[in-house]
Design a protein around this motif. Structure first.
Motif, short mmCIF file in Angstrom:
data_model
loop_
_atom_site.label_atom_id
_atom_site.label_comp_id
_atom_site.label_asym_id
_atom_site.label_seq_id
_atom_site.Cartn_x
_atom_site.Cartn_y
_atom_site.Cartn_z
N ALA A 17 -52.64 91.89 -34.98
CA ALA A 17 -52.81 91.75 -33.54
C ALA A 17 -53.02 93.12 -32.90
N GLY A 18 -52.23 94.09 -33.30
CA GLY A 18 -52.41 95.44 -32.81
C GLY A 18 -53.71 96.06 -33.30
N MET A 19 -54.08 95.74 -34.53
CA MET A 19 -55.32 96.25 -35.10
C MET A 19 -56.52 95.78 -34.30
N LYS A 21 -56.68 95.03 -31.17
CA LYS A 21 -56.75 95.80 -29.94
C LYS A 21 -57.24 97.23 -30.21
N ARG A 22 -56.85 97.76 -31.36
CA ARG A 22 -57.26 99.13 -31.70
C ARG A 22 -58.77 99.22 -31.93
N VAL A 23 -59.36 98.15 -32.47
CA VAL A 23 -60.81 98.12 -32.68
C VAL A 23 -61.53 98.29 -31.35
N ASN A 24 -61.00 97.66 -30.30
CA ASN A 24 -61.63 97.77 -28.98
C ASN A 24 -61.76 99.22 -28.51
N ARG A 25 -60.82 100.04 -28.91
CA ARG A 25 -60.79 101.42 -28.42
C ARG A 25 -61.89 102.29 -28.99
N VAL A 26 -62.53 101.85 -30.07
CA VAL A 26 -63.62 102.65 -30.64
C VAL A 26 -64.99 102.04 -30.34
N ILE A 27 -65.01 101.02 -29.47
CA ILE A 27 -66.26 100.37 -29.10
C ILE A 27 -66.51 100.55 -27.61
N PRO A 28 -67.62 101.15 -27.22
CA PRO A 28 -67.93 101.27 -25.79
C PRO A 28 -68.11 99.89 -25.15
N LYS A 29 -67.89 99.82 -23.87
CA LYS A 29 -68.07 98.56 -23.16
C LYS A 29 -69.55 98.18 -23.10
N GLY A 30 -69.79 96.87 -22.99
CA GLY A 30 -71.15 96.38 -22.78
C GLY A 30 -72.02 96.33 -24.01
N GLN A 31 -71.41 96.30 -25.20
CA GLN A 31 -72.18 96.29 -26.43
C GLN A 31 -72.47 94.86 -26.90
N ASN A 32 -73.53 94.74 -27.68
CA ASN A 32 -73.86 93.48 -28.37
C ASN A 32 -73.30 93.59 -29.78
N ILE A 33 -72.32 92.77 -30.12
CA ILE A 33 -71.51 92.96 -31.32
C ILE A 33 -71.62 91.77 -32.26
N LEU A 34 -71.66 92.06 -33.56
CA LEU A 34 -71.61 91.04 -34.60
C LEU A 34 -70.31 91.19 -35.37
N ASP A 35 -69.56 90.09 -35.50
CA ASP A 35 -68.32 90.08 -36.29
C ASP A 35 -68.59 89.29 -37.56
N VAL A 36 -68.56 89.98 -38.70
CA VAL A 36 -68.86 89.39 -40.00
C VAL A 36 -67.58 88.84 -40.62
N VAL A 44 -63.28 88.27 -32.32
CA VAL A 44 -64.36 87.97 -31.37
C VAL A 44 -63.80 87.79 -29.97
N PHE A 45 -62.74 87.02 -29.83
CA PHE A 45 -62.16 86.76 -28.52
C PHE A 45 -61.49 88.00 -27.95
N GLU A 46 -61.00 88.86 -28.82
CA GLU A 46 -60.42 90.12 -28.36
C GLU A 46 -61.51 91.03 -27.76
N LEU A 47 -62.70 90.98 -28.35
CA LEU A 47 -63.80 91.84 -27.91
C LEU A 47 -64.53 91.30 -26.69
N GLN A 72 -64.51 76.78 -26.20
CA GLN A 72 -64.62 75.77 -25.15
C GLN A 72 -63.35 75.70 -24.31
N LYS A 73 -62.21 75.80 -24.96
CA LYS A 73 -60.94 75.72 -24.24
C LYS A 73 -60.78 76.89 -23.27
N ARG A 74 -61.20 78.07 -23.70
CA ARG A 74 -61.06 79.26 -22.85
C ARG A 74 -62.25 79.45 -21.90
N LYS A 75 -63.28 78.64 -22.09
CA LYS A 75 -64.49 78.71 -21.25
C LYS A 75 -65.11 80.11 -21.28
N ILE A 76 -65.32 80.61 -22.48
CA ILE A 76 -65.92 81.93 -22.67
C ILE A 76 -67.42 81.76 -22.87
N SER A 77 -68.19 82.47 -22.08
CA SER A 77 -69.64 82.26 -22.07
C SER A 77 -70.44 83.27 -22.89
N ASN A 78 -69.84 84.41 -23.23
CA ASN A 78 -70.60 85.46 -23.93
C ASN A 78 -70.28 85.54 -25.42
#
Length: 205
Positions: A17-19, A21-36, A44-47, A72-78
């Motif tokens: 869970a902490g990891m 969040k740590r991934v977010n810190r090395v990714i600039p905002k507004g990126q198009n990201i692929l999670d393999v 994915v939901f963290e990003l 669908q439950k969280r109504k996330i569009s991106n």
């Protein structure tokens, strides 16, 4: 007998869970990201709140189905999900993504799949971020908990983990696949390693 679920829930999951969040810190905002190998989409939901768009791929239809339900439950569009074999051609265009990530999954594959997975990540993304076990694992509770969890994860899974370990972990695997580590962070008292890497002709953030 110790069950792997116990170690994942009490030792590994809180760290992951902490990891995430740590991934977010090395990714600039507004990126198009692929999670393999995205599993149920936790990363994915963290990003998603910080990204332009996040696409998750996984071979497991049940994992993707669960991820879609959460979306669908969280109504996330991106956020998008796709059933896809990480060892095959992903049918994305060259450099379609700003960043491709794979977290705590590379060690689950046999070594003969490393080149195809990393090759596709290099093809579809400008930058690659990987989180996986550090080698050597530390002699502490997280290190030993990780070893035990991998032992109980199943024969094939444990065999792949041991081969990953014998290969020298990310440092050697990435070098053998023409990837340069530009930045790295060790997490959970050096049990996990987060690396930002790229081909040599790509500038870093």
């Amino acid at each position: 007998m110790v069950e792997s679920g116990f170690f994942y829930s009490t030792v590994i999951d809180p760290v992951l869970a902490g990891m995430r969040k740590r991934v977010n810190r090395v990714i600039p905002k507004g990126q198009n990201i692929l999670d393999v190998a995205c599993g149920t989409g936790a990363q994915v939901f963290e990003l998603a709140p910080f990204a332009r768009e996040v696409t998750g791929i996984d071979l497991s239809e049940s994992m993707i189905r669960k991820a879609e339900q959460t979306k669908q439950k969280r109504k996330i569009s991106n956020v998008l999900f796709r059933v896809c074999d990480a060892t095959d051609n992903w049918k994305f265009t060259d450099k379609q993504f700003d960043i491709a990530i794979i977290t705590m999954a590379l060690h689950q594959f046999p070594p003969e799949n490393y080149t195809s997975i990393l090759g596709e990540m290099k093809r579809v993304a400008q930058k690659i971020i990987i989180v996986d076990y550090a080698v050597p694992l530390p002699q502490n509770i997280t290190g030993w908990g990780s070893r035990v969890a991998e032992f109980f994860a199943g024969r094939e899974h444990h065999r792949n983990f041991r081969q990953y370990y014998r290969a020298g972990g990310l440092k050697n695997i990435l070098a053998e696949n023409d990837l340069t580590i530009q930045h790295q962070v060790f997490l959970a008292k050096r049990a996990f390693q987060l690396v930002v890497c790229s081909q040599q002709n790509i500038n870093t953030y």
